[in-house]
Design an enzyme around this catalytic site. Structure first.
Site, mmCIF file in Angstrom:
data_model
loop_
_atom_site.group_PDB
_atom_site.id
_atom_site.type_symbol
_atom_site.label_atom_id
_atom_site.label_comp_id
_atom_site.label_asym_id
_atom_site.label_seq_id
_atom_site.Cartn_x
_atom_site.Cartn_y
_atom_site.Cartn_z
ATOM 1 N N CYS A 115 1.044 -0.885 0.052
ATOM 2 C CA CYS A 115 -0.607 0.091 0.267
ATOM 3 C C CYS A 115 1.336 1.279 0.035
ATOM 4 C CB CYS A 115 -1.048 -0.186 0.978
ATOM 5 S SG CYS A 115 -1.335 -1.410 1.285
ATOM 6 N N HIS A 257 -2.681 7.369 2.558
ATOM 7 C CA HIS A 257 -3.589 5.632 2.308
ATOM 8 C C HIS A 257 -5.078 5.475 2.755
ATOM 9 C CE1 HIS A 257 -3.857 1.479 1.089
ATOM 10 N NE2 HIS A 257 -4.199 1.003 2.425
ATOM 11 N N ASN A 287 -9.577 0.476 0.188
ATOM 12 C CA ASN A 287 -8.565 -0.159 -0.119
ATOM 13 C C ASN A 287 -7.753 -0.095 -1.211
ATOM 14 O OD1 ASN A 287 -6.209 -0.672 -0.117
ATOM 15 N ND2 ASN A 287 -5.874 -1.404 2.507
HETATM 16 C C1 LIG Z 1 -10.417 -5.072 10.051
HETATM 17 C C2 LIG Z 1 -10.681 -4.339 10.904
HETATM 18 C C3 LIG Z 1 -10.987 -3.397 10.321
HETATM 19 C C4 LIG Z 1 -11.493 -4.533 12.037
HETATM 20 O O1 LIG Z 1 -11.846 -3.968 13.084
HETATM 21 P P1 LIG Z 1 -11.289 -4.396 14.381
HETATM 22 O O2 LIG Z 1 -12.064 -3.483 15.407
HETATM 23 O O3 LIG Z 1 -10.812 -4.403 14.729
HETATM 24 O O4 LIG Z 1 -12.564 -5.724 14.836
HETATM 25 P P2 LIG Z 1 -12.174 -7.141 15.007
HETATM 26 O O5 LIG Z 1 -11.368 -7.739 14.844
HETATM 27 O O6 LIG Z 1 -11.810 -6.766 16.718
HETATM 28 O O7 LIG Z 1 -13.661 -8.136 15.583
HETATM 29 C C5 LIG Z 1 -14.714 -7.637 16.292
HETATM 30 C C6 LIG Z 1 -15.698 -8.706 15.478
HETATM 31 O O8 LIG Z 1 -16.015 -8.903 13.831
HETATM 32 C C7 LIG Z 1 -15.850 -9.999 13.482
HETATM 33 N N1 LIG Z 1 -15.532 -9.419 12.253
HETATM 34 C C8 LIG Z 1 -15.161 -9.212 11.597
HETATM 35 N N2 LIG Z 1 -15.174 -9.090 9.967
HETATM 36 C C9 LIG Z 1 -15.985 -8.667 9.535
HETATM 37 C C10 LIG Z 1 -17.239 -8.690 9.331
HETATM 38 N N3 LIG Z 1 -16.659 -7.963 7.649
HETATM 39 N N4 LIG Z 1 -18.370 -8.496 9.173
HETATM 40 C C11 LIG Z 1 -18.815 -8.415 10.520
HETATM 41 N N5 LIG Z 1 -18.514 -9.334 11.669
HETATM 42 C C12 LIG Z 1 -16.620 -9.120 10.946
HETATM 43 C C13 LIG Z 1 -14.829 -10.624 13.722
HETATM 44 O O9 LIG Z 1 -14.994 -11.957 13.455
HETATM 45 C C14 LIG Z 1 -14.754 -10.546 15.133
HETATM 46 O O10 LIG Z 1 -15.786 -11.214 16.049
HETATM 47 P P3 LIG Z 1 -15.883 -11.981 16.963
HETATM 48 O O11 LIG Z 1 -15.775 -10.228 18.395
HETATM 49 O O12 LIG Z 1 -16.876 -12.290 17.838
HETATM 50 O O13 LIG Z 1 -14.417 -12.373 17.232
HETATM 51 C C15 LIG Z 1 -9.388 -3.067 11.297
HETATM 52 O O14 LIG Z 1 -9.074 -4.069 12.378
HETATM 53 C C16 LIG Z 1 -9.352 -3.210 10.727
HETATM 54 O O15 LIG Z 1 -9.047 -2.179 9.659
HETATM 55 N N6 LIG Z 1 -7.670 -3.435 10.657
HETATM 56 C C17 LIG Z 1 -6.625 -2.519 9.562
HETATM 57 C C18 LIG Z 1 -7.018 -3.703 8.334
HETATM 58 C C19 LIG Z 1 -5.466 -2.602 7.403
HETATM 59 O O16 LIG Z 1 -6.534 -1.223 7.201
HETATM 60 N N7 LIG Z 1 -5.569 -2.872 6.090
HETATM 61 C C20 LIG Z 1 -5.064 -2.950 5.853
HETATM 62 C C21 LIG Z 1 -3.460 -2.138 5.570
HETATM 63 S S1 LIG Z 1 -2.683 -1.136 4.115
#
Ligand SMILES: CC(C)(COP(=O)(O)OP(=O)(O)OC[C@H]1O[C@@H](n2cnc3c(N)ncnc32)[C@H](O)[C@@H]1OP(=O)(O)O)[C@@H](O)C(=O)NCCC(=O)NCCS
Length: 330
Positions: A115, A257, A287
Site C-alpha cells: 500500500c 493511504h 483500500n
Molecule cells: C479489520 C478491521 C476493520 C476489524 O475491525 P476491529 O474493530 O479491529 O474488529 P475486530 O477484529 O476486533 O473484530 C470484531 C469482531 O467482528 C468480526 N468481524 C470481522 N469481520 C467482520 C465483518 N466483515 N462483518 C461482521 N463481523 C466481522 C470478527 O470476527 C470479530 O468477531 P468476534 O469478536 O466474535 O471474534 C480493523 O482491524 C482494521 O481495519 N485493521 C486494519 C486493516 C487494514 O487497514 N489493512 C490494510 C493495511 S494497508
C-alpha cells in the site's frame, strides 16, 4: 548535497472500474452487515474489475489520462514505474505491458511496496529526476485486489477494491517554486506475517496443498495492522516534514493511504490536523493498495481542492511492512 534539478508532478490520471460492489451486495456473500462495515471501516462501496480485466488494463487507462493531463506523448517518457502487488503475472512486469501498449520506448519495472507503493515510487522518481538522469517518468499505482481476496473471508473481503492512478513526474526548473520537496521511506520485514499473500512465490510455490490452504489469498491480522498503521503513518509525517524543513501548521492537505476511516481519523487526531485538511475517499473505493494515494491525489486536484502553492503530504502504510511519505509543494 543540493539536487541538480527540481522534480514535480505535471500530470495525473485515475481509472476506476465501472462495477460497484456495495456493502449490501457483500451481505449476500458473507456473514456481514452494511452497518458493521461502515462503522468499523468507513467503506460503503468499492469497485471491482470486469471479468477478463487485469491490473495493466486499469493502469493503462490511468496512464493515458496522466500523459494527456501533462500534455505529453508516450514517446516523451524515459521510464515507467508501476507500483503493484497484484501484477498481471510474476513476470514479465506489468510496467512492460503498459510500456508496450502505450507505445512508449523506455525502461520499465514494477515495484512491490504494497500500500506504500505510490509514495515509494514517487520517491524513486523524485531522486532520478533531481539527479538529472530522466526528464519524464510515468509512475502508476495499479491494483486488482479482487483477484487475491478470499471472497469467503469476511475479515478481509469487505476492505479492498480495484483501481489505478498515474502521475507524470517531470524535471522542473530549479526556481520553479514547486515540486516534490522531500520523501521518506521506511520498512520492517520482521512484521511481514501480519499482512501478506504467502503463496505463489518461491517460499510456497503453487501446489495442491497451497491451494487447499488458501495461501494464494491475502492474509491479515487486522487489529495488529491497525495499530502499526496509525503509529507508522504519524511518524512518517513527522519525519518527512522534518526533512522538508516544514511544520505541521504548514500542511494544507494530508492525502493518506485509504485503508480505514478509523485509521485516518486516528492519524489526523494525533497530528492535530483538522478533518477538512484530510482527503478521504475510502467510503467509495475501499483500500486499493498502491492505487489509493495517487487516485486520492488525482481526485483532490481535479476537484480544485488543491491550490497552487499549497503544501501536500502523501502518507501510506502497507505490507512488508512498509511506510512512506512525500511532501509536495503544488
Ligand atoms: C479489520 C478491521 C476493520 C476489524 O475491525 P476491529 O474493530 O479491529 O474488529 P475486530 O477484529 O476486533 O473484530 C470484531 C469482531 O467482528 C468480526 N468481524 C470481522 N469481520 C467482520 C465483518 N466483515 N462483518 C461482521 N463481523 C466481522 C470478527 O470476527 C470479530 O468477531 P468476534 O469478536 O466474535 O471474534 C480493523 O482491524 C482494521 O481495519 N485493521 C486494519 C486493516 C487494514 O487497514 N489493512 C490494510 C493495511 S494497508
Amino acid at each position: 548535497m543540493s539536487a541538480l534539478y527540481q522534480a514535480g508532478i505535471t500530470g495525473l490520471g485515475a481509472y476506476l472500474p465501472a462495477k460497484v460492489l456495495t456493502n449490501f451486495d457483500l451481505e449476500k456473500m458473507v456473514d456481514t452487515t452494511d452497518d458493521w462495515i461502515r462503522t468499523r471501516t468507513g467503506i460503503r462501496e468499492r469497485r471491482i474489475a470486469a471479468k477478463g480485466q487485469k491490473s495493466s488494463d486499469l493502469g493503462l487507462e490511468a496512464a493515458k489520462q496522466a500523459l494527456q493531463n501533462a500534455g505529453l506523448k508516450p514517446a516523451d517518457l524515459e521510464l515507467i514505474i508501476v507500483a503493484t502487488i497484484t501484477p498481471d503475472m510474476l513476470f514479465p512486469s506489468t510496467a512492460c505491458s503498459i510500456q508496450a501498449r502505450l507505445g512508449a520506448a523506455c525502461g520499465a519495472f514494477d515495484m512491490a511496496a504494497a500500500c506504500s507503493g505510490f509514495p515509494y515510487a514517487l520517491a524513486v522518481s523524485e531522486g532520478l529526476v533531481k539527479a538529472g538522469l530522466y526528464k519524464h517518468i510515468l509512475v502508476v499505482g495499479a491494483e486488482m485486489l479482487s483477484s487475491f481476496i478470499d471472497w469467503k473471508d469476511r475479515a478481509t473481503c469487505v476492505l479492498f477494491g480495484d483501481g489505478a492512478g498515474a502521475a507524470v513526474v517531470s524535471r522542473l526548473d530549479h526556481d520553479s517554486g514547486h515540486g516534490v520537496i522531500a520523501s521518506y521511506l521506511g520498512s520492517d520485514g520482521n512484521q511481514a506475517d501480519i499482512l501478506q499473500i504467502p503463496g505463489g512465490g518461491s517460499a510456497h510455490p503453487p501446489s495442491e496443498e497451497t491451494l487447499k490452504q488458501g495461501l494464494h489469498f491475502l492474509k491479515m491480522q487486522g487489529a495488529e495492522v491497525f495499530k502499526v498503521a496509525v503509529r507508522t503513518m504519524e511518524d512518517a509525517v513527522h519525519e518527512v516534514l522534518r526533512r522538508a524543513d516544514l511544520e505541521l501548521k504548514d500542511v494544507d492537505w494530508l492525502i493518506p493511504h485509504q485503508a480505514n476511516i478509523r485509521i485516518l481519523n486516528a492519524v489526523a487526531e494525533r497530528l492535530e490536523l483538522p478533518p477538512e485538511k484530510v482527503y478521504i475517499n475510502v467510503d467509495r473505493y475501499g483500500n486499493m493498495s498502491s492505487a489509493s494515494t495517487v487516485v486520492a491525489l488525482c481526485e483532490a486536484v481535479s476537484q480544485g481542492l488543491v491550490k497552487k502553492g499549497q503544501i501536500i503530504v502523501l502518507v501510506a502504510f502497507g505490507g512488508g511492512l512498509t511506510w512512506a511519505a512525500n511532501v509536495i509543494k503544488w
